[in-house]
Design a protein around this motif. Structure first.
Motif, short mmCIF file in Angstrom:
data_model
loop_
_atom_site.label_atom_id
_atom_site.label_comp_id
_atom_site.label_asym_id
_atom_site.label_seq_id
_atom_site.Cartn_x
_atom_site.Cartn_y
_atom_site.Cartn_z
N LEU A 141 25.83 0.80 33.23
CA LEU A 141 27.08 0.16 32.83
C LEU A 141 26.78 -1.18 32.15
O LEU A 141 26.85 -2.23 32.77
CB LEU A 141 27.97 -0.04 34.06
CG LEU A 141 29.47 -0.23 33.82
CD1 LEU A 141 30.08 1.00 33.16
CD2 LEU A 141 30.19 -0.52 35.14
N SER B 260 28.53 -2.63 29.91
CA SER B 260 29.81 -3.32 29.73
C SER B 260 30.89 -2.40 30.26
O SER B 260 30.64 -1.23 30.55
CB SER B 260 30.06 -3.66 28.26
OG SER B 260 30.12 -2.47 27.49
N VAL B 261 32.10 -2.92 30.39
CA VAL B 261 33.20 -2.09 30.87
C VAL B 261 34.50 -2.61 30.27
O VAL B 261 34.67 -3.82 30.06
CB VAL B 261 33.26 -2.09 32.42
CG1 VAL B 261 33.58 -3.48 32.97
CG2 VAL B 261 34.25 -1.05 32.94
N VAL C 66 31.75 -6.08 34.81
CA VAL C 66 30.77 -5.09 35.27
C VAL C 66 30.53 -5.25 36.76
O VAL C 66 30.44 -4.26 37.51
CB VAL C 66 29.45 -5.23 34.48
CG1 VAL C 66 28.35 -4.40 35.12
CG2 VAL C 66 29.66 -4.83 33.03
N LYS D 103 31.34 -2.17 39.48
CA LYS D 103 30.30 -1.50 40.27
C LYS D 103 30.62 -1.46 41.76
O LYS D 103 29.95 -0.76 42.51
CB LYS D 103 28.95 -2.17 40.04
CG LYS D 103 28.36 -1.89 38.68
CD LYS D 103 26.96 -2.49 38.54
CE LYS D 103 26.31 -2.08 37.23
NZ LYS D 103 24.94 -2.61 37.09
#
Length: 300
Positions: free
Chosen positions: A99, A101-102, A129, A133
């Motif tokens: 991940l 970026s998100v 991020v 998570k």
């Protein structure tokens, strides 16, 4: 019955096993730091190292009575993935979760790389991020990616292997449509079935052989699920859920293959695979690059 193992090396000699080895000890055969074969010494009476001029590795592993599995660590984030060998292919046995970026789940694009966590959004700001998570959906089902993020700048490929690393770790790649079909035919589909699309293709519960078996991560009845391959498919759904709920009902996985022979209103779509809680087959279809799907990488 005791086994004799043939391994390709630069020399030829025989090694007899004796009682110096504990009966519970195991022998591991490694390739690029990963375990590809494992045997108990109690099941072996000799090992022969042999170097033929030409070796043909069949698309069927030696039957050891157990799955051929292992783990590796993605150095980008330190996460340890499980893998499983199915035929001559080595697949991740869980969804990719890298991940970098998100973004909020309501954002979409055909051209900008977006990564998501199912159900995660932040009102009036962008998600992080670090927070993403911590979400249960990420921990269980991994991340979701649009095709642009999955490809990471690479061109479409239907080669086998695809040659597209995409967002996969070093030494792994995004499978092409041809590689998905290789898996499906190994599981029992005919070539005609593997080439079919837009219906639930199956002759011997090929989708069920890939699905994780519990009702914890799949809604019941989870038809046909045996997970006999060790693929452990989990239904990470898609986002947003425009056609009804998908998490725990449906799993979607990208390929590296864009269908360039036809388009829909100027948009070229991508070959994907879908598994469903109420189906034992595998659905093959063309989907927009803006969709948010899971990824399973294949070993180079």
């Amino acid at each position: 019955m005791k086994k004799v193992i043939f391994i390709s090396l630069l020399a030829f000699f025989a090694l007899s096993l004796n009682t110096a080895f504990a009966q519970n000890d195991s022998i591991y055969v490694m390739r690029n730091g990963s375990v590809i074969w494992k045997y108990k010494f109690s099941d072996i009476d000799s090992i022969i190292y042999y170097n033929p001029d030409n070796i043909n590795i069949p698309d069927t592993p030696i039957d050891t009575g157990t799955l051929i599995t292992g783990t590796f660590t993605d150095p980008r984030d330190g996460y340890e993935y499980s893998w499983v060998q199915i035929g001559s292919q080595i697949w991740m046995a869980e969804n990719l979760r890298y991940l970098p970026s998100v973004v909020n789940i309501l954002r979409s694009s055909d051209t900008i790389p977006y990564c998501y966590v199912h159900g995660y959004y932040v009102v009036y700001s962008e998600p992080t991020v670090e927070e993403a998570k911590t979400k249960a959906n990420y921990i269980t089902y991994g991340a979701l990616y649009n095709w642009t993020a999955a490809m990471n700048g690479a061109e479409s490929s239907d080669a086998n292997p695809s040659g597209v690393q995409g967002i996969c770790p070093d030494g792994w790649h995004l499978p092409s449509d041809a590689e998905w079909k290789q898996l499906e035919m190994y599981l029992g589909m005919t070539e005609e079935q593997a080439n079919g699309e837009n219906y639930w293709r199956e002759s011997n519960s090929e989708g069920g052989k890939l699905k994780e078996t519990s009702y914890t991560y799949w809604f019941g009845p989870n038809i046909g699920a045996t997970n006999e391959t060790g693929f452990t498919a989990l239904p990470g759904g898609t986002t947003p859920d425009g056609t009804g709920p998908t998490l725990r009902y449906r799993g979607f996985w990208w390929s590296a293959t864009c269908n360039t022979t036809q388009h829909y209103s100027g948009r070229y779509f991508v070959k994907v695979r879908e598994l469903h809680y109420n189906e034992r087959g595998i659905f093959r279809s063309d989907c927009p690059k803006s969709a948010a799907y899971s990824i399973r990488c294949v070993k180079d």
